[in-house]
Design an enzyme around this catalytic site. Structure first.
Site: not given
Ligand code: PEP
Length: 257
Positions: A11, A13, A98, A100, A170, A176, A216
């Protein structure tokens, strides 16, 4: 039983520009090609770069994904992007729900559900993202929250469309932030989500639906996470912008798969 075929998504973003998106796509193809016989790999670039990235990916390897989709195919919906537009660009996978979008844009469960159903009816594959906030985890509400999002998201999705669906667990506090759920903590939630799929559908659907972990994930923690029986792949944010790290994550899923 073992894992279903693993699936890893990158992703991107709201990152890259036209040139760096194409360069990243080229590097992802080069780094991930050796593993594509064993792992499904998708990248999710920003909307404006879908066409250029799609041309770079070609048709048979790394899959083109979109970070979101609207629930209507076309019409007076200023700023939105519908399923027909995505199909036109050879997008085959979309993210819905997601964290976000849920927490920064304010998307509620029922909109996530409508988006998922629109994507599936249009013939797209879709990744339904679920996950608890830190406050919910600290209040002991990880399970009801994630199961609630899963059930609301899948409402009205018939069993025959479940082969188009991937689930991504997630935890919001791990996205992040550099904080990863321990493999055991992630496995606990994945197991509950799979049991819920069994309740909503049946055991074969529960076992064949891929449940990715996201939060992460990097080249160092992917192998231990993938070692858990109910973790079938990864949704990767930050590390997906580094083609070497992303390829290492894909390799971790390929090697232990
Ligand atoms: C994501 O955006 O789905 C995600 C898991 O981000 P990150 O790996 O940066 O934590």
């Amino acid at each position: 039983m073992g894992h279903p075929r693993p699936i890893v998504g990158g992703n991107w973003k709201m990152n890259t520009n036209l040139a760096s998106a194409v360069e990243l796509a080229n590097d992802v193809v080069a780094g991930c090609s050796p593993f594509l016989d064993r792992v499904d790999v998708a990248v999710f670039p920003p909307f404006p770069y879908l066409q250029a990235v799609g041309r770079t990916l070609g048709h048979d390897g790394v899959t083109l994904g979109a970070q979101d989709v609207f629930d209507q195919p076309r019409g007076a919906f200023t700023g939105e992007v519908g399923t027909e537009m995505l199909l036109d660009l050879n997008v085959s996978q979309v993210l819905v729900g997601h964290s976000e979008r849920r927490h920064q844009i304010g998307e509620p469960d029922d909109l996530v559900n409508r988006k998922l159903r629109a994507a599936l009816w249009a013939g797209l594959s879709a990744t339904l993202c679920v996950g608890e906030t830190l406050e919910q985890r600290q209040a002991g509400r990880t399970e009801p929250n994630t199961v609630g999002q899963l059930m609301a998201g899948l409402s009205g999705v018939p069993p025959e469309q479940m082969r188009q669906v991937t689930i991504a667990y997630e935890p919001v506090w791990a996205i992040g932030t550099g904080m990863t759920a321990t493999p055991e903590d992630a496995e606990t939630v994945h197991k509950v989500l799979r049991a819920t799929l069994g309740d909503l559908y049946d055991d074969p659907i529960a076992e064949s639906t891929r449940i990715q972990y996201g939060g992460s994930v990097n080249a160092n923690n992917a192998e231990a996470l993938f070692g858990q029986p109910n973790i079938d792949g990864f949704l990767v944010g930050g590390a997906s912008l580094d083609p070497d790290a992303f390829a290492a994550i894909v390799r971790a899923a390929a090697d232990s798969g």
